[in-house]
Motif scaffolding. Sequence first.
Motif, PDB file in Angstrom:
ATOM      1  N   ILE A 104      39.789  57.427  42.225  1.00 49.70           N
ATOM      2  CA  ILE A 104      38.880  56.736  43.151  1.00 49.70           C
ATOM      3  C   ILE A 104      37.843  55.934  42.376  1.00 49.70           C
ATOM      4  O   ILE A 104      37.585  54.756  42.668  1.00 49.70           O
ATOM      5  CB  ILE A 104      38.195  57.746  44.088  1.00 49.70           C
ATOM      6  N   ALA A 105      37.240  56.560  41.362  1.00 48.12           N
ATOM      7  CA  ALA A 105      36.227  55.866  40.564  1.00 48.12           C
ATOM      8  C   ALA A 105      36.807  54.633  39.887  1.00 48.12           C
ATOM      9  O   ALA A 105      36.176  53.570  39.840  1.00 48.12           O
ATOM     10  CB  ALA A 105      35.635  56.819  39.526  1.00 48.12           C
ATOM     11  N   GLY A 106      38.045  54.750  39.371  1.00 42.75           N
ATOM     12  CA  GLY A 106      38.682  53.614  38.723  1.00 42.75           C
ATOM     13  C   GLY A 106      38.967  52.481  39.691  1.00 42.75           C
ATOM     14  O   GLY A 106      38.801  51.297  39.350  1.00 42.75           O
ATOM     15  N   MET A 107      39.375  52.830  40.909  1.00 43.46           N
ATOM     16  CA  MET A 107      39.680  51.793  41.895  1.00 43.46           C
ATOM     17  C   MET A 107      38.411  51.134  42.434  1.00 43.46           C
ATOM     18  O   MET A 107      38.384  49.918  42.678  1.00 43.46           O
ATOM     19  CB  MET A 107      40.539  52.388  43.013  1.00 43.46           C
ATOM     20  N   ILE A 108      37.347  51.896  42.607  1.00 44.19           N
ATOM     21  CA  ILE A 108      36.079  51.306  43.037  1.00 44.19           C
ATOM     22  C   ILE A 108      35.569  50.337  41.967  1.00 44.19           C
ATOM     23  O   ILE A 108      35.065  49.253  42.272  1.00 44.19           O
ATOM     24  CB  ILE A 108      35.032  52.400  43.324  1.00 44.19           C
ATOM     25  N   GLU A 109      35.718  50.721  40.714  1.00 37.67           N
ATOM     26  CA  GLU A 109      35.291  49.833  39.627  1.00 37.67           C
ATOM     27  C   GLU A 109      36.111  48.538  39.645  1.00 37.67           C
ATOM     28  O   GLU A 109      35.583  47.449  39.420  1.00 37.67           O
ATOM     29  CB  GLU A 109      35.445  50.517  38.273  1.00 37.67           C
ATOM     30  N   PHE A 110      37.411  48.669  39.908  1.00 42.97           N
ATOM     31  CA  PHE A 110      38.245  47.468  40.000  1.00 42.97           C
ATOM     32  C   PHE A 110      37.746  46.549  41.116  1.00 42.97           C
ATOM     33  O   PHE A 110      37.734  45.328  40.975  1.00 42.97           O
ATOM     34  CB  PHE A 110      39.704  47.859  40.265  1.00 42.97           C
ATOM     35  N   CYS A 111      37.347  47.148  42.240  1.00 36.24           N
ATOM     36  CA  CYS A 111      36.865  46.353  43.372  1.00 36.24           C
ATOM     37  C   CYS A 111      35.551  45.641  43.047  1.00 36.24           C
ATOM     38  O   CYS A 111      35.419  44.429  43.268  1.00 36.24           O
ATOM     39  CB  CYS A 111      36.663  47.244  44.594  1.00 36.24           C
TER      40      CYS A 111
END
Length: 578
Positions: A256-263
């Motif tokens: 989740i943290a990695g995907m939020i950072e991507f966003c």
Amino acid sequence: MPVTDLIKSSLAALTAKKSGPSLYDLCDPLLRGAGPGDAHLRTFYKTAVANPVLRPLMGRAGLPALADPDRFAALQGAIRSARDDAAPDWAAIGRAIAPLIDAVPQQHPRRPPLAGKASMPPRAEIDRVIKGCATDLIGSYTRNQGFIPAYAAFNLIGDPDFHGRDLVTALVGLNARTYKNATLLFNLARAFILPNAPVARLLNPGWAGFAEPMWEPVQIRHRSAYYDAFFAEALMDYLGTGLATADETARANTAIAGMIEFCLTTSRETVRHPTDGTPFDVVTALVKPPHVRMSKFFWKLKSDLGFGLYVPDCDTTACSLSAATQFGSLDPMLDQPFLDYYAGYQVRPGTNRAPPSVDINAPLDFTGGIVTWIENAAGDNPFGNDLDPTLNLDVLEAAFRNHVRWDIVGTEQRVTFLRGVVDFHDRLIGSGAFADPRAHIYYLPELYAAYFGRCLAAFRAMPAAIQKTIDPNDRFAAMRETILTYVQDDLAAHEMNPFDAALALLALAKLGGDRACFAPAVAAMVDAYGEGGRKGPYKAYEWNKMKTPTRILVGGPEVTSAFVLSALSHARTSLAAA
């Protein structure tokens, strides 16, 4: 499509009797090889329409109407104009092709009513499916080295809701000439495919349920902030069930943290407010390599065909902000007054902003709605603009989640903006148009229903005083009843594939529907578990789509897993409360 059916359909297409001039008889003299005029049109024709795979199939797909030499010449004249003119008359070009598309009307599948009464599966079975879907998502994030993919597939049969009038609208309303070229040639090919049953059956086999399965053999894997926000929210739903082990919790939080950072970081792009020029950070729809995670071959092909430039959009931005808020992000990007920004893209009488140029879901009243595409810093907007109802739900949901941070009722202008969006939905739902696939640009009505439930849940979570300010006449209550009736009496009362079932159940759970209506949808998902074989618990289905330049479906096995996971998680909570 089963292998035996694929072989039979291919043989039928390859041996069909040619009943008139083919697409290649029409276009080869004008577009094949080097020559004068727009080079991109020639390149697109060679790569997307006249390639070695399609030529044998479509070479026998003739049109008897074009045996008329005058009609044949008129159509060639339209193509020549698109090739040679510095500023083609795109409306005239579209009108030359439109009758060919309208000659063979299409329709969405007619779903039979459910047979018998489904029983609610045991709680242990529901939990097994939830955990299986979560394992699929977490495992995919690891296998793909830090992301969960989605896939795009071209469907040359076109969209059933895209008619001849819409072709004219799109050719005029799209901005990039490359995108106009693609829309022209794909729809010209469609005009030859539709009346030739063997080719049409091969390229578009029938299916069960509402959402279309993505059976096409060539699917383009890619990554987008919109997908990452969606997958992050599904994993947060899983953590909310209490079923995750300590290891799963840690791995899910990392994903989740990695995907939020991507966003919020990788996909962040600075643009300017469309009216006052204030700089804002928004989220772009498709970033460039290596972050897009698309193969070099497909990225080059995509760029060569004229799809190299993507701009930010209001939906990707809203969903990214919502997911980040749910995860507790403190990124300063979230502190921007986004309601003031979105107001610049709202359709309102008396403003200087142009209305949607690609209004292929007309005759909807767009007043109060927010358009899709955001101009980048250079002012590029290759797709023109359109207005999708589900996007407008996503903007509302993000605003409700950030009601304190964005002070959403702090100014008269913000209240007016929000009431305008609510009024747009009230008219859409009150008229019944929301249930018509033609009213939607990128989604199906069933997804609109599920996302209305998601939006309503965020609305009800706000303080009563804020709810009253935004919705003084309690229109949300009336809209809820209409959506529930549609889900219970139509969507969930007819044949469903597991993707349909997940959306129906999401809507029922989020809207507080009758729990007795949960059983058919839950049973459909439990019974279909394992259908994906080695690719995952489920097959890939249509999640969202483009209607131009042709019907492009986006989805994937992991997308289905995520929707099933979220739907069963929310239903599980609702059933436990009962």
